[in-house]
Design a protein around this motif. Structure first.
Motif, PDB file in Angstrom:
ATOM      1  N   THR A 139       2.695  -3.584 -10.826  1.00  0.00           N
ATOM      2  CA  THR A 139       3.763  -3.123 -11.724  1.00  0.00           C
ATOM      3  C   THR A 139       4.641  -2.066 -11.083  1.00  0.00           C
ATOM      4  OG1 THR A 139       2.113  -1.632 -12.610  1.00  0.00           O
ATOM      5  CG2 THR A 139       2.624  -3.616 -13.910  1.00  0.00           C
ATOM      6  N   GLU A 140       4.047  -1.312 -10.147  1.00  0.00           N
ATOM      7  CA  GLU A 140       4.842  -0.244  -9.526  1.00  0.00           C
ATOM      8  C   GLU A 140       5.161  -0.597  -8.090  1.00  0.00           C
ATOM      9  OE1 GLU A 140       2.335   3.156  -9.842  1.00  0.00           O
ATOM     10  OE2 GLU A 140       1.936   2.741 -11.951  1.00  0.00           O
ATOM     11  N   SER A 141       5.140  -1.862  -7.779  1.00  0.00           N
ATOM     12  CA  SER A 141       5.189  -2.235  -6.374  1.00  0.00           C
ATOM     13  C   SER A 141       6.483  -1.816  -5.677  1.00  0.00           C
ATOM     14  CB  SER A 141       4.985  -3.738  -6.226  1.00  0.00           C
ATOM     15  OG  SER A 141       6.099  -4.381  -6.805  1.00  0.00           O
ATOM     16  N   THR A 157       0.838  -1.195   0.000  1.00  0.00           N
ATOM     17  CA  THR A 157       0.000   0.000   0.000  1.00  0.00           C
ATOM     18  C   THR A 157       0.870   1.240   0.000  1.00  0.00           C
ATOM     19  OG1 THR A 157      -0.100  -0.057   2.380  1.00  0.00           O
ATOM     20  CG2 THR A 157      -1.942  -1.059   1.204  1.00  0.00           C
ATOM     21  N   CYS A 158       0.269   2.329  -0.413  1.00  0.00           N
ATOM     22  CA  CYS A 158       0.955   3.617  -0.423  1.00  0.00           C
ATOM     23  C   CYS A 158       1.174   4.072   1.018  1.00  0.00           C
ATOM     24  CB  CYS A 158       0.088   4.625  -1.166  1.00  0.00           C
ATOM     25  SG  CYS A 158       0.576   6.321  -0.892  1.00  0.00           S
ATOM     26  N   LEU A 159       2.350   4.547   1.312  1.00  0.00           N
ATOM     27  CA  LEU A 159       2.643   4.959   2.685  1.00  0.00           C
ATOM     28  C   LEU A 159       1.956   6.264   3.036  1.00  0.00           C
ATOM     29  CD1 LEU A 159       6.421   4.038   2.826  1.00  0.00           C
ATOM     30  CD2 LEU A 159       4.566   2.902   4.029  1.00  0.00           C
ATOM     31  N   GLY A 160       1.468   6.968   2.018  1.00  0.00           N
ATOM     32  CA  GLY A 160       0.783   8.219   2.299  1.00  0.00           C
ATOM     33  C   GLY A 160      -0.697   8.012   2.544  1.00  0.00           C
ATOM     34  N   CYS A 161      -1.358   7.270   1.652  1.00  0.00           N
ATOM     35  CA  CYS A 161      -2.807   7.186   1.776  1.00  0.00           C
ATOM     36  C   CYS A 161      -3.319   5.759   1.893  1.00  0.00           C
ATOM     37  CB  CYS A 161      -3.465   7.880   0.585  1.00  0.00           C
ATOM     38  SG  CYS A 161      -3.082   7.069  -0.979  1.00  0.00           S
ATOM     39  N   ARG A 162      -2.436   4.792   1.948  1.00  0.00           N
ATOM     40  CA  ARG A 162      -2.771   3.390   2.162  1.00  0.00           C
ATOM     41  C   ARG A 162      -3.581   2.760   1.031  1.00  0.00           C
ATOM     42  NH1 ARG A 162      -4.016   2.922   8.558  1.00  0.00           N
ATOM     43  NH2 ARG A 162      -2.181   4.071   9.215  1.00  0.00           N
ATOM     44  N   THR A 163      -3.668   3.389  -0.104  1.00  0.00           N
ATOM     45  CA  THR A 163      -4.318   2.698  -1.216  1.00  0.00           C
ATOM     46  C   THR A 163      -3.331   1.681  -1.758  1.00  0.00           C
ATOM     47  OG1 THR A 163      -3.561   4.437  -2.657  1.00  0.00           O
ATOM     48  CG2 THR A 163      -5.865   4.544  -1.978  1.00  0.00           C
ATOM     49  N   LEU A 208       5.029   5.228  -2.771  1.00  0.00           N
ATOM     50  CA  LEU A 208       3.825   6.048  -2.759  1.00  0.00           C
ATOM     51  C   LEU A 208       3.033   5.851  -4.039  1.00  0.00           C
ATOM     52  CD1 LEU A 208       5.416   9.406  -1.542  1.00  0.00           C
ATOM     53  CD2 LEU A 208       4.197   7.729  -0.164  1.00  0.00           C
ATOM     54  N   CYS A 209       1.756   6.095  -3.940  1.00  0.00           N
ATOM     55  CA  CYS A 209       0.941   6.057  -5.142  1.00  0.00           C
ATOM     56  C   CYS A 209       1.182   7.346  -5.934  1.00  0.00           C
ATOM     57  CB  CYS A 209      -0.537   5.921  -4.777  1.00  0.00           C
ATOM     58  SG  CYS A 209      -1.199   7.370  -3.969  1.00  0.00           S
ATOM     59  N   LYS A 210       0.696   7.381  -7.131  1.00  0.00           N
ATOM     60  CA  LYS A 210       1.066   8.530  -7.968  1.00  0.00           C
ATOM     61  C   LYS A 210       0.465   9.830  -7.454  1.00  0.00           C
ATOM     62  CE  LYS A 210      -2.260   6.742 -11.249  1.00  0.00           C
ATOM     63  NZ  LYS A 210      -2.420   6.018 -12.488  1.00  0.00           N
ATOM     64  N   LEU A 229      10.433   0.054  15.767  1.00  0.00           N
ATOM     65  CA  LEU A 229      11.537   0.601  14.998  1.00  0.00           C
ATOM     66  C   LEU A 229      11.754  -0.218  13.727  1.00  0.00           C
ATOM     67  CD1 LEU A 229      13.745   2.639  14.726  1.00  0.00           C
ATOM     68  CD2 LEU A 229      15.133   1.363  16.330  1.00  0.00           C
ATOM     69  N   GLU A 230      11.616  -1.502  13.849  1.00  0.00           N
ATOM     70  CA  GLU A 230      11.797  -2.347  12.690  1.00  0.00           C
ATOM     71  C   GLU A 230      10.709  -2.046  11.647  1.00  0.00           C
ATOM     72  OE1 GLU A 230      12.633  -6.929  12.948  1.00  0.00           O
ATOM     73  OE2 GLU A 230      14.143  -5.583  13.773  1.00  0.00           O
ATOM     74  N   ASP A 231       9.471  -1.921  12.122  1.00  0.00           N
ATOM     75  CA  ASP A 231       8.366  -1.653  11.197  1.00  0.00           C
ATOM     76  C   ASP A 231       8.540  -0.311  10.489  1.00  0.00           C
ATOM     77  OD1 ASP A 231       7.359  -4.017  11.994  1.00  0.00           O
ATOM     78  OD2 ASP A 231       5.717  -3.208  13.200  1.00  0.00           O
ATOM     79  N   THR A 232       8.860   0.721  11.266  1.00  0.00           N
ATOM     80  CA  THR A 232       8.967   2.032  10.635  1.00  0.00           C
ATOM     81  C   THR A 232      10.203   2.117   9.753  1.00  0.00           C
ATOM     82  OG1 THR A 232       9.946   2.835  12.675  1.00  0.00           O
ATOM     83  CG2 THR A 232       7.648   3.398  12.298  1.00  0.00           C
ATOM     84  N   SER A 233      11.286   1.439  10.156  1.00  0.00           N
ATOM     85  CA  SER A 233      12.484   1.466   9.314  1.00  0.00           C
ATOM     86  C   SER A 233      12.208   0.811   7.966  1.00  0.00           C
ATOM     87  CB  SER A 233      13.642   0.728   9.984  1.00  0.00           C
ATOM     88  OG  SER A 233      14.011   1.395  11.137  1.00  0.00           O
ATOM     89  N   LYS A 234      11.380  -0.231   7.997  1.00  0.00           N
ATOM     90  CA  LYS A 234      11.017  -0.895   6.737  1.00  0.00           C
ATOM     91  C   LYS A 234      10.314   0.096   5.817  1.00  0.00           C
ATOM     92  CE  LYS A 234      12.298  -5.128   7.104  1.00  0.00           C
ATOM     93  NZ  LYS A 234      12.241  -5.650   8.490  1.00  0.00           N
ATOM     94  N   GLN A 235       9.447   0.898   6.409  1.00  0.00           N
ATOM     95  CA  GLN A 235       8.755   1.906   5.604  1.00  0.00           C
ATOM     96  C   GLN A 235       9.759   2.888   5.007  1.00  0.00           C
ATOM     97  OE1 GLN A 235       5.953   3.768   8.246  1.00  0.00           O
ATOM     98  NE2 GLN A 235       4.486   2.086   8.108  1.00  0.00           N
ATOM     99  N   LEU A 236      10.690   3.305   5.848  1.00  0.00           N
ATOM    100  CA  LEU A 236      11.690   4.266   5.382  1.00  0.00           C
ATOM    101  C   LEU A 236      12.524   3.671   4.260  1.00  0.00           C
ATOM    102  CD1 LEU A 236      12.017   7.084   6.475  1.00  0.00           C
ATOM    103  CD2 LEU A 236      13.942   6.302   7.834  1.00  0.00           C
TER     104      LEU A 236
END
Lengths: 454, 1070
Positions: free
Chosen positions: B982-984, B971-977, B988-990, B1052-1059
């Motif tokens: 193809t863009e995985s 999912t997009c880290l901004g809006c969770r859609t 972020l989403c476009k 920390l592990e979860d958020t670092s993965k996002q980063l």
């Protein structure tokens, strides 16, 4: 300042030969399931042979070397090797904060300028145990010792279970090659703590600095001089630490901020991007993050993300790097950091930590300890490395630079018949000073930008 | 209000099994036993006590020892006595000032008791009666083999009974019967009470006995004027050395009891001797999932920390280990190949070091029973000799101490002659009310340090590792031996208990093994006997059984006028209420007049209590209880005065312990009279005392309100009243009015009753009776402290959140006087709770699994959880005796709460949602309502409803339930859609791409915060553990860090993965 000139001469900026080897401080994947013990373990493993070698060269009287603390026998005169740990009551302790205020989620700890108190205890530890060091017979002050340094200690275990220290031996400054000689003067410029976005910031001063770099300031002589500056290092705290406070507040106070809202004041970052864009268009720039900059907190701090500096990041001449960072320019190894390691180390001594001479001594000691930030992770947050300690110095730099210091200072030390230049780069936002280093001679000079409003 | 003045302080009963039954002790031949011991003796020779003093000769001087314990043995033929008759030999275990241990065997003392003389007794019949007693006694099988006479003496004794004043106070004749052995006293007394004897020509069918139930040791101590922990002097020309040592003590002497010189603990004799204290701890290797059992599991280490009072450095720090163990700096490590050797060596250690006191944490109910049981499993016949007497086996038996002051405690008792067991756990449970009594939380509470807690399943792992892991364990074990010693020192337990033994005049050990009662018994005997007052032997059944049910009225509570008082409230206290009533009205057994005899007295000669009982005035006869109390209280004054002048810290601690001991003892006297199952209960006395107390509180209320117009007594309880003088007074004015009121009203009470003004509450929150909080001021400059009674701050069945919120709210209300701030704080906490922002460690409740899960009747949360954990993994599941921490999670609708208990770590790891509403409704709401009701009245429910409760955050579990049916997509880290396949790689989403910087920085903020926490928490654990090169293993879930450090790893592990997702883009091309 008179910029009027009749003739036009084209000046070209001298280029430097910039090599970046593999950067050990760049983290590719992060894992936090491990603990901090491993980093000490690796540090000890890396430095034990070094310090043992140094100790055998220092103490040639055939004294016994105990290979592990557990083999220590009471009364025997011997050398032991381990990591120093300083037990200090004044270190910030989260447990103490909890007992004062148990409701607080994870309090921000107040940091004292010095951790030193009468109840401090110095301990030597290796994989097999620890022992208290007693410095009654050793004239060397415990002031220079830092938690996390690997040392060899000569002395004997007393009946009370202490180890009475006669002498200490450090790993010593690592080897370095004499650099090739250069034909021309060529300068690199260091600036730190520009502090964009601080309310007290004098933007005129930054403008002057930009004008100077881009060759718009002064007379022809100045232009010529400026053209000899081949590289610029920005050593952390590009943004003001006032910005950092809002950053910290944000995460603490999230319930008032819903996700649709703008999370941060973008202004300082936008001006930083503009500032860096201007610089990068005229001079190669290397940017290290500092404590206040928007990247991670644990050392090594990772390069600022390109999305934060969208315009300057497009320039090839602009490098976003880690803090600390090492590269080689014209054959001179240059080790740079944004200064948190020095600040933290200063808290372990009673010295006047505003004195730049003391700070230079701390830097020199770190070279001799062969470690860039021994106090990490104990009082300096760092990444929990698992199979290496990248902060161990394998070779000595020709130039070792720390940013965000209180004042300008320099020292030339002689290591293995070769000069090593130490530099403290003052905080620009408070001093207006930048430092130039002549790579040929390793001679530094300080430049100050002042605006006299009268 | 003084809690120690609570009505009916206690009634404590000791099971008979605890009493000294030395007669039954088995004596083994010491030969074999000394041989095995010497095998390890050499290891510990350096810890032996100081060299020998000069025992004989011109310069020897008198031998002086500090008495620490007294017991006795029965000797069939005591050759020390001229007639070699059967006798009890008392043994005094003591230490000289130079630190030598001495056993004094005291001969010749015989027990005695009294009966009332037959009427018209002729003294010439004494020999005849003595003979018939002797003859009757010989007929009893247990007495017939007595060497020498059974009845040693029969005399006439003129005195009075302690109970009841008889008009004109005549002397009565008693017969004092002195017998050969202590056990004969009770047997003969029973015969006499039954009247199973013929004293012709006297025709009494039964004889009332007096003082037959006095413990023999106490009898001896009273007779020789010996107090607990006091100095005993033995003149050098009076004692003898025995031919053969019978103990492991350094010296042994024999002496006749008449030659003992006992010094009362005053002046010079307040000093102490170098007492050896051994604190120890054992480790056992349990099997997975089972708490160690002596039938199966080895003892693998025993750590010892031995100190001597007056020395700053310990005498010994040793650890005995099974299997090799790497050396530990500052400690002596001794390794053994077999467990049997380990245990035997420990006995040798005990014998060589010869400690006077054994301490530790829960040694009585864990370490010692484990060692003894283990030794018996291993058939180690040489092990159970832990006492100081050669050849006397250490046996263990169950005891039960019930006392309304201490509650009922079942525990073990040991025969360990001469060594006093001071288990710090028992001391803490007795003397302190705490949220948790685990060694961890106790150390944190009193010593301010967290202790590493190694779970017993890890212990086995460490044991099976190598010499380094065993060393790790040994360090931990040493720390556990060291902490009880630190606690003892910090709380000054030993000093205080020694002073109590001195004040009450009983052996130190009795203070720990018995209730409050024995102290008063000792004081009463010591005071009554010199006045020829004899204490009747009351049968529990005869005197009071009918009255037991009809309990008398307790202390008065003036109905509280609930509210939040923002003006100063003066508190008037009766100092030592019940003791002063007893003294003022001369209330005593010996002054109580039976109702049918009051008519023989002149009205001016007695005082009638509000409850209708009459006591003669002191001018007629002064009560013994009054005298005891006067002595205690004047001694307390002296001790307090000396305390003010003393500068030496050790003397100060002694004097402080002494004044405390005197206060405790004074308050125990009242409780003694009311204890229905005690030695000498007397409901008339305790009812009179409380009746006087009630009347005094009421009098005070009406006096205050009449003498100080517009003042109101808002609350009163037992010994204090709270007065609001006027609404508009300053603190200073209230204090001076309070002082005036105290002075004026005191005058209307007989001496020594005194109403004192000591403090003001300002402000004062009165919730209901026995529940209030206020800032306590004794001077006008600053407040002394926040004083809370009956408010949820320590109860351990609450989670920490409740205690934290309550104390913070009280601080806001009382200290900051910010009602709105308190309300806002509560709302914020509730909002945080509902949004899942409260740290999980604050929501954890832990309960001990005290019996097997199947034995619990009701469904309790921790038991249900235990079963769940056991199903998950029997190996790591908690075992009997463990505390099980749990939180309550969301479950199915109408699923009972106990089924929703879950392991906090499991919750963290699987993101399970907590039932925050449950916490709000069942934990927070009631205590907060109680506090706020007096302040905002009916409106109180607004705290729990409204805007701040609307936003609720529930975490999505990562396993189980509905998650089994979902598919993980990026999912997009901004809006969770979801982001198309193809863009995985994109974070972020476009649509969010434009905001990349701000989304990045938002995540970065979290990462920085978690990094900060990660570094702080894990370095703190390293410091606490005392090693930086080894992993933290601590499983101390009481520590505020325990859950946080685990949670931060995950966060920390979860958020670092996002980063990291932002960094997947190729770096710029430079």
């Amino acid at each position: 300042m008179n910029a009027s000139h009749s003739t036009t001469t084209v000046m070209y900026r001298q280029t430097v030969d910039y090599e970046e080897e593999h950067n050990p401080f760049l983290l590719h994947s992060r894992n936090y399931s491990q603990q901090y013990s491993q980093i000490y373990f690796c540090r000890l493993a890396a430095l034990r042979p070094v310090v043992e070698n140094a100790a055998r060269n220092k103490w040639t009287d055939g004294i016994l070397f105990r290979d592990r603390l557990l083999h220590l026998q009471q009364g025997d005169n011997c050398v032991i090797i381990g990591v120093i740990y300083k037990e200090m009551d004044l270190k910030p302790s989260i447990l103490k904060e909890y007992s004062k205020n148990p409701a607080e989620p994870v309090p921000i700890l107040p940091v004292k300028p010095s951790f030193v108190s009468d109840s401090d205890v110095v301990i030597l530890e290796d994989e097999t145990g620890r022992i208290r060091l007693n410095f009654d017979r050793c004239c060397l002050g415990v002031n220079i010792l830092l938690t996390g340094t690997v040392v060899a200690v000569k002395g004997q275990e007393t009946s009370s279970g202490d180890f009475s220290v006669d002498e200490l031996c450090f790993p010593g400054i690592p080897p370095l090659k004499v650099p090739r000689s250069l034909d021309n003067d060529i300068f690199i410029l260091f600036v730190s703590g520009i502090g964009l976005g601080a309310p007290w910031n004098v933007s005129m001063r930054e403008a002057m600095f930009l004008d100077f770099i881009t060759g718009k300031l002064g007379n022809e002589e100045d232009y010529h001089f400026c053209s000899q500056i081949g590289h610029l290092f920005v050593l952390g705290n590009l943004l003001s630490s006032a910005g950092d406070e809002t950053l910290a507040n944000k995460s603490n106070d999230q319930q008032t901020v819903n996700s649709a809202q703008q999370l941060f004041n973008a202004e300082p970052l936008i001006s930083a991007d503009r500032f860096l864009t201007t610089l990068s268009s005229t001079i190669p720039v290397t940017l290290l993050p500092g404590e206040a900059d928007p990247t991670n907190l644990l050392l090594p701090q990772q390069p600022l993300h390109h999305s934060l500096l969208p315009s300057s990041s497009k320039y090839n001449s602009f490098r976003r790097v880690t803090n600390p960072y090492q590269c080689c320019i014209n054959g001179r190894k240059i080790l740079v950091c944004s200064g948190q390691n020095i600040d933290d180390a200063c808290r372990y001594s009673t010295w006047d930590w505003n004195s730049v001479e003391n700070r230079l001594t701390v830097m020199e000691n770190m070279l001799s300890f062969r470690h860039l930030c021994p106090t990490a992770p104990d009082t300096l947050p760092c990444y929990p490395y698992y199979d290496e300690d990248p902060f161990v110095l394998k070779e000595c730099p020709h130039v070792y630079v720390a940013g965000n210091q209180h004042a300008y200072g320099t020292r030339l030390i002689n290591a293995n018949d070769c000069g090593v230049r130490l530099l403290c780069i003052p905080d620009f936002s408070t001093t207006g000073q930048v430092v130039l280093l002549n790579l040929r001679t390793l001679t530094p000079q300080v430049m100050e930008f002042m605006i006299d409003l009268n | 209000m003084d809690s120690s003045a609570s009505p009916i302080d206690d009634d404590s009963i000791i099971q008979e099994s605890l009493l000294y039954d030395s007669e039954k002790q088995e004596i083994l031949e010491p030969v074999e036993y000394t041989q095995t011991r010497s095998k390890f003796q050499h290891l510990f020779s350096s810890y032996a006590r100081a060299g020998s003093p000069l025992l004989f000769g011109e310069d020897a001087g008198n031998l002086r020892i500090l008495q620490l314990d007294v017991d006795y043995e029965i000797v069939q033929k005591d050759t020390f006595l001229e007639d070699s008759s059967s006798a009890a030999v008392l043994r005094i275990y003591g230490v000289t000032e130079g630190g030598n241990s001495v056993l004094a065997r005291v001969h010749g003392f015989r027990p005695f008791f009294f009966i009332i003389c037959p009427s018209q007794f002729d003294p010439a019949d004494l020999p005849a009666i003595k003979e018939s007693l002797e003859k009757r006694a010989r007929a009893v099988s247990s007495m017939k083999n007595c060497q020498g006479p059974i009845i040693h003496d029969l005399e006439i004794f003129e005195g009075r009974s302690l109970l009841y004043f008889v008009p004109s106070d005549p002397l009565i004749r008693f017969l004092k019967i002195t017998v050969a052995l202590p056990s004969y006293v009770r047997q003969l007394a029973q015969i006499l009470e039954r009247g199973d004897i013929d004293f012709s020509p006297y025709e009494e069918s039964r004889y009332s006995t007096f003082e037959a139930s006095v413990d023999f040791i106490l009898r001896f101590m009273i007779e020789t004027n010996m107090y607990g922990c006091s100095w005993v002097e033995m003149p050098s020309n009076r004692y003898h050395l025995p031919e053969k040592q019978t103990s492991h003590m350094q010296f042994e002497i024999d002496i006749h009891y008449t030659h003992l010189v006992c010094h009362a603990p005053h002046g010079e004799w307040l000093k102490t001797a170098p007492i050896r204290i051994l604190s120890f701890d054992i480790e056992c290797a349990g099997r997975p999932g089972v708490f160690p059992e002596p039938e199966h599991d080895q003892v693998i280490q025993i750590a010892n920390y031995m100190t001597e009072t007056g020395k700053s450095e310990p005498i010994a720090r040793t650890v005995l280990t099974l299997g090799s163990c790497a050396p530990i700096a500052g400690a002596k490590v001794l390794s053994f190949d077999s467990e049997a050797e380990l245990l035997e060596a420990w006995v040798s250690f005990l014998c060589a070091t010869d400690p006077d006191i054994l301490t530790g944490y829960n040694i009585v109910n864990f370490d010692l029973p484990y060692l003894l049981n283990r030794a018996s499993v291993l058939h180690l016949s040489s092990f159970p000799f832990l006492g100081r007497l050669m050849g006397v086996m250490t046996k263990m038996h169950d005891t039960r101490l019930s006392s309304s002051a201490f509650g009922t405690h079942e525990s073990k008792a040991f025969t360990m002659n001469g060594r006093i067991i001071v288990d710090m756990l028992q001391i803490l449970v007795r003397d302190y009310k705490l949220r948790s009594y685990s060694l961890n939380s106790v150390s944190f509470e009193f010593l301010g340090e967290q202790k590493e807690d190694v779970h017993h399943s890890i212990i086995t792992e460490l044991f099976h590792g190598n010499e380094n892991t065993r060393r790790r364990l040994a360090v931990y074990c040493l720390k556990d031996a060291y902490l009880p010693h630190r606690l003892m020192e910090k709380l000054m337990s030993l000093t205080n208990y020694m002073e109590l033994a001195r004040v009450a005049g009983i052996p130190l050990a009795w203070l720990l093994s018995r209730g409050h009662m024995i102290k008063v018994v000792s004081l009463l005997h010591r005071k009554a006997f010199p006045e020829s007052l004899l204490i009747p032997d009351l049968k529990n059944t005869s005197h009071n059984s009918s009255e037991e049910a009809e309990s008398y009225e307790g202390a008065t509570v003036i109905e509280p006028k609930r509210g939040f008082y923002k003006m100063p409230i003066a508190t008037l206290d009766f100092a030592s209420l019940y003791p002063s009533i007893m003294m003022a009205h001369n209330i005593c057994y010996s002054t109580l007049v039976r109702k049918d005899r009051v008519k023989y007295l002149k009205p001016e000669d007695y005082i009638k209590s509000p409850s209708g009982d009459c006591y003669v005035r002191p001018s007629v006869k002064k009560g013994v209880l009054s005298k005891i109390l006067e002595d205690l209280l004047s001694a307390r004054k002296v001790a307090k005065r000396e305390l003010e002048q003393a500068t030496d810290p050790f003397l100060r601690s002694v004097l402080n312990g002494r004044q405390l001991a005197l206060k405790i003892s004074a308050n125990a006297v009242y409780g003694f009279t009311g204890a229905s199952r005690g030695k000498l209960p007397c409901t008339e006395i305790s009812a009179s005392i409380t009746a006087f107390g009630r009347r005094m509180i009421e009098t005070t209320k009406s006096l205050v309100e009449s003498k100080f117009p517009s003042s109101v007594v808002i609350y009163g309880d037992t010994d204090s009243v709270m007065v609001k003088f006027r609404d508009d007074l300053t603190l200073e004015e209230s204090m001076s009015l309070g002082q005036q009121a105290a002075d004026i009203i005191s005058q209307s009470f007989p001496k020594p009753i005194k109403l004192e003004f000591e403090k003001c509450y300002y402000p004062y929150l009165l919730i209901q009776k026995k529940r209030y909080a206020g800032l306590l001021w004794t001077k006008t400059e600053t407040y002394d402290k926040m004083d809370c009674k009956g408010i949820e701050t320590v109860r351990r069945d609450n989670c920490k959140l409740v205690a934290n919120v309550v104390s913070k709210v009280l601080e806001k209300l009382l200290v900051e006087r910010d009602v709105q701030g308190a309300i806002d704080f509560v709302k914020k906490t509730i909002s945080d709770l509902l949004q899942n922002k409260v740290d999980i460690s604050l929501l954890v409740i832990s309960k001990e699994l005290s019996k097997a899960a199947a034995d619990y009747d009701a469904n309790q949360a921790h038991v249900t959880l235990y079963k769940k954990l056991y199903q998950r993994d029997p190996g790591s599941a908690p075992s009997l005796g463990d505390r099980i921490p749990y939180v309550t999670i969301k479950g199915r609708k109408d699923q009972p709460a106990h089924e929703r208990a879950e392991d906090p770590i499991y919750v963290l790891e699987h993101n399970l949602p907590l039932d925050t509403e449950y916490y709000l409704k069942n934990m927070l709401r009631k205590p907060l309502e109680r506090i706020f009701e007096p302040i905002i009245g009916k409106n109180v429910s607004s705290l729990f409803e409204g805007e701040h409760t609307r936003s609720i955050t529930v975490t999505t579990p990562s396993t189980g339930g509905i998650m089994r049916f979902t598919k993980v997509s990026v999912t997009c880290l901004g809006c969770r859609t979801p982001i198309p396949q193809t863009e995985s790689k994109e974070p972020l989403c476009k649509y969010c791409k434009a905001n990349e910087a701000s989304i990045y920085e938002k995540i970065l903020c979290n990462v920085r915060e978690y990094e900060r926490q990660y570094a702080m928490l894990w370095t703190q654990c390293q410091r606490c553990m005392g090693s930086i090169c080894q992993d933290v293993l601590c499983s101390n879930s009481d520590c505020p860090i325990f859950y946080r450090r685990r949670k931060v790893q995950k966060d920390l592990e979860d958020t670092s993965k996002q980063l990291e997702r932002f960094e997947i883009l190729p770096p710029p091309s430079w």
